[in-house]
Design a protein around this motif. Structure first.
Motif, PDB file in Angstrom:
ATOM      1  N   ASN A 179     -15.398  33.239  17.144  1.00 41.56           N
ATOM      2  CA  ASN A 179     -16.466  32.604  17.927  1.00 41.56           C
ATOM      3  C   ASN A 179     -16.371  33.090  19.378  1.00 41.56           C
ATOM      4  O   ASN A 179     -15.540  33.938  19.698  1.00 41.56           O
ATOM      5  CB  ASN A 179     -16.419  31.072  17.802  1.00 41.56           C
ATOM      6  N   ASP A 180     -17.209  32.569  20.238  1.00 37.22           N
ATOM      7  CA  ASP A 180     -17.255  33.046  21.623  1.00 37.22           C
ATOM      8  C   ASP A 180     -16.014  32.696  22.439  1.00 37.22           C
ATOM      9  O   ASP A 180     -15.840  33.191  23.549  1.00 37.22           O
ATOM     10  CB  ASP A 180     -18.513  32.536  22.326  1.00 37.22           C
ATOM     11  N   TYR A 181     -15.131  31.844  21.902  1.00 37.60           N
ATOM     12  CA  TYR A 181     -13.845  31.579  22.546  1.00 37.60           C
ATOM     13  C   TYR A 181     -12.749  32.484  21.985  1.00 37.60           C
ATOM     14  O   TYR A 181     -11.598  32.371  22.373  1.00 37.60           O
ATOM     15  CB  TYR A 181     -13.420  30.127  22.357  1.00 37.60           C
ATOM     16  N   GLY A 182     -13.107  33.356  21.037  1.00 40.67           N
ATOM     17  CA  GLY A 182     -12.129  34.259  20.440  1.00 40.67           C
ATOM     18  C   GLY A 182     -11.319  33.636  19.322  1.00 40.67           C
ATOM     19  O   GLY A 182     -10.296  34.186  18.906  1.00 40.67           O
ATOM     20  N   LEU A 183     -11.763  32.495  18.802  1.00 40.07           N
ATOM     21  CA  LEU A 183     -11.048  31.803  17.733  1.00 40.07           C
ATOM     22  C   LEU A 183     -11.596  32.215  16.372  1.00 40.07           C
ATOM     23  O   LEU A 183     -12.804  32.184  16.147  1.00 40.07           O
ATOM     24  CB  LEU A 183     -11.172  30.285  17.911  1.00 40.07           C
ATOM     25  N   TYR A 184     -10.698  32.579  15.476  1.00 41.49           N
ATOM     26  CA  TYR A 184     -11.082  33.004  14.137  1.00 41.49           C
ATOM     27  C   TYR A 184     -11.046  31.831  13.155  1.00 41.49           C
ATOM     28  O   TYR A 184     -10.203  30.945  13.261  1.00 41.49           O
ATOM     29  CB  TYR A 184     -10.122  34.084  13.619  1.00 41.49           C
ATOM     30  N   ASN A 185     -11.939  31.874  12.177  1.00 40.12           N
ATOM     31  CA  ASN A 185     -11.937  30.964  11.028  1.00 40.12           C
ATOM     32  C   ASN A 185     -11.955  29.489  11.382  1.00 40.12           C
ATOM     33  O   ASN A 185     -11.360  28.678  10.682  1.00 40.12           O
ATOM     34  CB  ASN A 185     -10.723  31.253  10.129  1.00 40.12           C
ATOM     35  N   MET A 186     -12.618  29.118  12.437  1.00 42.86           N
ATOM     36  CA  MET A 186     -12.749  27.688  12.724  1.00 42.86           C
ATOM     37  C   MET A 186     -13.554  27.028  11.605  1.00 42.86           C
ATOM     38  O   MET A 186     -13.154  25.993  11.116  1.00 42.86           O
ATOM     39  CB  MET A 186     -13.371  27.454  14.092  1.00 42.86           C
ATOM     40  N   PRO A 187     -14.671  27.603  11.190  1.00 42.35           N
ATOM     41  CA  PRO A 187     -15.293  27.080   9.977  1.00 42.35           C
ATOM     42  C   PRO A 187     -14.825  27.908   8.788  1.00 42.35           C
ATOM     43  O   PRO A 187     -14.727  29.127   8.849  1.00 42.35           O
ATOM     44  CB  PRO A 187     -16.786  27.280  10.227  1.00 42.35           C
ATOM     45  N   GLY A 188     -14.487  27.242   7.704  1.00 43.70           N
ATOM     46  CA  GLY A 188     -14.126  27.936   6.468  1.00 43.70           C
ATOM     47  C   GLY A 188     -12.682  28.398   6.425  1.00 43.70           C
ATOM     48  O   GLY A 188     -11.885  28.117   7.303  1.00 43.70           O
ATOM     49  N   ASN A 189     -12.365  29.074   5.368  1.00 41.19           N
ATOM     50  CA  ASN A 189     -11.057  29.647   5.053  1.00 41.19           C
ATOM     51  C   ASN A 189     -10.044  28.568   4.712  1.00 41.19           C
ATOM     52  O   ASN A 189      -9.703  28.388   3.563  1.00 41.19           O
ATOM     53  CB  ASN A 189     -10.555  30.572   6.147  1.00 41.19           C
ATOM     54  N   ALA A 190      -9.506  27.847   5.681  1.00 43.52           N
ATOM     55  CA  ALA A 190      -8.562  26.751   5.431  1.00 43.52           C
ATOM     56  C   ALA A 190      -8.942  25.575   6.314  1.00 43.52           C
ATOM     57  O   ALA A 190      -9.111  25.737   7.515  1.00 43.52           O
ATOM     58  CB  ALA A 190      -7.134  27.194   5.734  1.00 43.52           C
ATOM     59  N   ALA A 191      -9.104  24.398   5.721  1.00 47.10           N
ATOM     60  CA  ALA A 191      -9.390  23.199   6.510  1.00 47.10           C
ATOM     61  C   ALA A 191      -8.194  22.921   7.410  1.00 47.10           C
ATOM     62  O   ALA A 191      -7.061  23.254   7.070  1.00 47.10           O
ATOM     63  CB  ALA A 191      -9.667  22.015   5.591  1.00 47.10           C
ATOM     64  N   GLU A 192      -8.444  22.321   8.552  1.00 51.57           N
ATOM     65  CA  GLU A 192      -7.394  22.162   9.553  1.00 51.57           C
ATOM     66  C   GLU A 192      -7.116  20.699   9.860  1.00 51.57           C
ATOM     67  O   GLU A 192      -8.039  19.903  10.053  1.00 51.57           O
ATOM     68  CB  GLU A 192      -7.814  22.914  10.819  1.00 51.57           C
ATOM     69  N   TRP A 193      -5.828  20.365   9.898  1.00 56.58           N
ATOM     70  CA  TRP A 193      -5.393  19.023  10.256  1.00 56.58           C
ATOM     71  C   TRP A 193      -5.671  18.759  11.728  1.00 56.58           C
ATOM     72  O   TRP A 193      -5.523  19.636  12.556  1.00 56.58           O
ATOM     73  CB  TRP A 193      -3.886  18.876  10.052  1.00 56.58           C
ATOM     74  N   CYS A 194      -6.045  17.528  12.037  1.00 53.74           N
ATOM     75  CA  CYS A 194      -6.160  17.076  13.416  1.00 53.74           C
ATOM     76  C   CYS A 194      -5.180  15.942  13.645  1.00 53.74           C
ATOM     77  O   CYS A 194      -4.646  15.360  12.704  1.00 53.74           O
ATOM     78  CB  CYS A 194      -7.580  16.591  13.713  1.00 53.74           C
ATOM     79  N   GLN A 195      -4.953  15.609  14.890  1.00 55.43           N
ATOM     80  CA  GLN A 195      -4.013  14.550  15.261  1.00 55.43           C
ATOM     81  C   GLN A 195      -4.526  13.168  14.862  1.00 55.43           C
ATOM     82  O   GLN A 195      -3.753  12.298  14.522  1.00 55.43           O
ATOM     83  CB  GLN A 195      -3.789  14.612  16.773  1.00 55.43           C
ATOM     84  N   ASP A 196      -5.820  12.980  14.879  1.00 59.34           N
ATOM     85  CA  ASP A 196      -6.431  11.659  14.714  1.00 59.34           C
ATOM     86  C   ASP A 196      -6.283  11.075  13.313  1.00 59.34           C
ATOM     87  O   ASP A 196      -6.306  11.796  12.313  1.00 59.34           O
ATOM     88  CB  ASP A 196      -7.938  11.743  14.988  1.00 59.34           C
TER      89      ASP A 196
ATOM     90  N   ALA B 202      -7.044  36.594   8.387  1.00 60.17           N
ATOM     91  CA  ALA B 202      -7.539  35.904   9.589  1.00 60.17           C
ATOM     92  C   ALA B 202      -8.701  36.607  10.275  1.00 60.17           C
ATOM     93  O   ALA B 202      -9.623  35.962  10.744  1.00 60.17           O
ATOM     94  CB  ALA B 202      -6.399  35.684  10.577  1.00 60.17           C
ATOM     95  N   GLU B 203      -8.692  37.924  10.355  1.00 65.28           N
ATOM     96  CA  GLU B 203      -9.740  38.624  11.105  1.00 65.28           C
ATOM     97  C   GLU B 203     -10.855  39.180  10.210  1.00 65.28           C
ATOM     98  O   GLU B 203     -11.534  40.127  10.579  1.00 65.28           O
ATOM     99  CB  GLU B 203      -9.105  39.727  11.944  1.00 65.28           C
ATOM    100  N   SER B 204     -11.067  38.562   9.062  1.00 66.24           N
ATOM    101  CA  SER B 204     -12.103  39.031   8.133  1.00 66.24           C
ATOM    102  C   SER B 204     -13.513  38.721   8.614  1.00 66.24           C
ATOM    103  O   SER B 204     -14.466  39.375   8.203  1.00 66.24           O
ATOM    104  CB  SER B 204     -11.892  38.411   6.755  1.00 66.24           C
ATOM    105  N   TYR B 205     -13.663  37.714   9.428  1.00 69.60           N
ATOM    106  CA  TYR B 205     -14.970  37.328   9.964  1.00 69.60           C
ATOM    107  C   TYR B 205     -14.878  37.369  11.484  1.00 69.60           C
ATOM    108  O   TYR B 205     -13.805  37.289  12.057  1.00 69.60           O
ATOM    109  CB  TYR B 205     -15.352  35.920   9.487  1.00 69.60           C
ATOM    110  N   PHE B 206     -16.024  37.464  12.125  1.00 64.50           N
ATOM    111  CA  PHE B 206     -16.046  37.544  13.583  1.00 64.50           C
ATOM    112  C   PHE B 206     -15.514  36.248  14.211  1.00 64.50           C
ATOM    113  O   PHE B 206     -15.745  35.166  13.692  1.00 64.50           O
ATOM    114  CB  PHE B 206     -17.470  37.793  14.089  1.00 64.50           C
TER     115      PHE B 206
END
Length: 180
Positions: free
Chosen positions: A99-116, A93-97
């Protein structure tokens, strides 16, 4: 990161996590917390952007590498050179920096399910104040039972995707009963 779960399993995990936390809080005579849930597509994009409104990626600049030539996310650069970013599959999880909200891996690593639900024109039908889109062709029974082939939004791209899918504005789908 967790992979190999379908949308229904992700929903069940949210229910389990809510019950587990609230049982812990109840034992300590604390008020219960709101339910955990998957983010709406709008919430995911807001979080992924990390405070940048009009950026392609959640970091400063339009490139997938920083000024030292290091990749900024775990994805498939080039034509299948999975190891070029130093990870053959998922990265810790902490392999990349973050974002400015402190969230890791928002782009890349594992695609993420959304509610929609996914529809090419979903933005047209989503409401500004409650932007979760549900395809009206499916009944609540079909949604719960998982009988219909409902397409659900996934965001962020993964270790096996090209850089295009890392963009904050790129959206795609998987079937809710598919685990990849």
């Amino acid at each position: 990161p967790v992979v190999g779960v379908n949308w229904y399993a992700a929903q069940e995990f949210c229910k389990w996590r809510t019950a587990h936390l609230n049982q812990y809080r109840e034992e300590r005579e604390l008020a219960p917390m709101p339910s955990f849930r998957l983010p709406s597509e709008a919430e995911w994009e807001y979080g992924a952007r990390g405070g940048y409104e009009h950026k392609l990626y959640p970091w400063e600049g339009p490139y997938l590498r920083n000024s030292k030539g290091c990749f900024l996310a775990n994805f498939k650069p080039g034509r299948g050179d999975y190891i070029a970013d130093n990870f053959e599959y998922l990265a810790p999880a902490e392999s990349y920096f973050p974002n400015d909200y402190g969230l890791y891996n928002m782009p890349g690593n594992a695609a993420e399910w959304c509610q929609d639900d996914f529809a090419e024109t979903g933005y047209t039908y989503a409401h500004d104040l409650n932007p979760v889109f549900y395809d009206q062709r499916y009944s609540d029974d079909e949604r719960i039972a998982g009988g219909a082939k409902i397409r659900k939004v996934t965001r962020g791209g993964s270790w096996k995707d090209i850089g295009y899918f890392l963009s904050c504005g790129t959206r795609t789908f998987e079937y809710a009963d598919t685990a990849k």
